[in-house]
Scaffold this motif. Structure first.
Motif, short mmCIF file in Angstrom:
data_model
loop_
_atom_site.label_atom_id
_atom_site.label_comp_id
_atom_site.label_asym_id
_atom_site.label_seq_id
_atom_site.Cartn_x
_atom_site.Cartn_y
_atom_site.Cartn_z
N LEU A 36 0.85 -1.20 0.09
CA LEU A 36 -0.01 -0.05 -0.11
C LEU A 36 0.83 1.26 0.01
O LEU A 36 0.53 2.27 -0.71
N ALA A 37 1.92 1.26 0.74
CA ALA A 37 2.65 2.26 0.84
C ALA A 37 3.47 2.62 -0.58
O ALA A 37 3.60 3.87 -1.02
N ARG A 38 3.96 1.49 -1.09
CA ARG A 38 4.66 1.70 -2.66
C ARG A 38 3.38 2.24 -3.82
O ARG A 38 3.73 3.07 -4.43
N GLU A 39 2.30 1.69 -3.41
CA GLU A 39 1.13 2.28 -4.58
C GLU A 39 0.79 3.77 -4.22
O GLU A 39 0.54 4.45 -5.24
N PHE A 40 0.62 4.03 -3.06
CA PHE A 40 0.43 5.53 -2.88
C PHE A 40 1.55 6.45 -2.64
O PHE A 40 1.52 7.58 -2.43
N ALA A 41 2.79 5.84 -2.75
CA ALA A 41 4.00 6.73 -2.63
C ALA A 41 3.98 7.47 -1.33
O ALA A 41 4.50 8.77 -1.57
N VAL A 42 3.83 6.75 -0.18
CA VAL A 42 3.98 7.22 1.26
C VAL A 42 4.81 6.22 1.77
O VAL A 42 5.25 5.13 1.45
N ALA A 43 5.28 6.59 2.93
CA ALA A 43 6.33 5.80 3.62
C ALA A 43 5.55 4.66 4.66
O ALA A 43 4.56 4.76 4.93
N PRO A 44 6.28 3.52 4.65
CA PRO A 44 5.79 2.46 5.03
C PRO A 44 5.29 2.63 6.63
O PRO A 44 4.37 2.16 6.93
#
Length: 75
Positions: A36-44
Motif C-alpha cells: 500500500l505504501a508503494r502504491e500511494f507513494a508514502v512511507a511504510p
C-alpha cells in the motif's frame, strides 16, 4: 534521485487518507502495508501509523505469512 516537495508528500498522504475504506478493506484482505505504501507513494511507517490510528489490527510477520499463503515470498 530528486527529493519530493513537502506538497507532493502531503498530496500522496491525502490521497491515501481519502481512500481509507478501500485501504482498510484491502489490508484486511491480505494486501501488505508495504504494498500500500508503494502504491500511494508514502512511507511504510506512516501507513502503519494510519492503520493504528484507524483501529485496524496490525499483522505480525507470521500472520502476514499466513495471509500470503505457503510459498509466496513477501512483497
Amino acid at each position: 534521485m530528486k527529493r519530493r516537495t513537502k506538497a507532493a508528500v502531503e498530496e500522496a498522504q491525502n490521497k491515501f487518507l481519502s481512500n481509507r475504506d478501500s485501504v482498510i478493506t484491502r489490508y484486511r484482505a491480505g494486501t501488505s502495508a508495504a504494498s500500500l505504501a508503494r502504491e500511494f507513494a508514502v512511507a511504510p511507517k506512516w501507513v502503519g501509523e494510519q492503520l493504528e490510528n484507524w483501529g485496524v489490527p496490525r499483522r505480525d510477520r507470521s500472520a502476514a505469512a499466513i495471509v500470503r499463503g505457503p510459498g509466496v515470498p513477501p512483497l
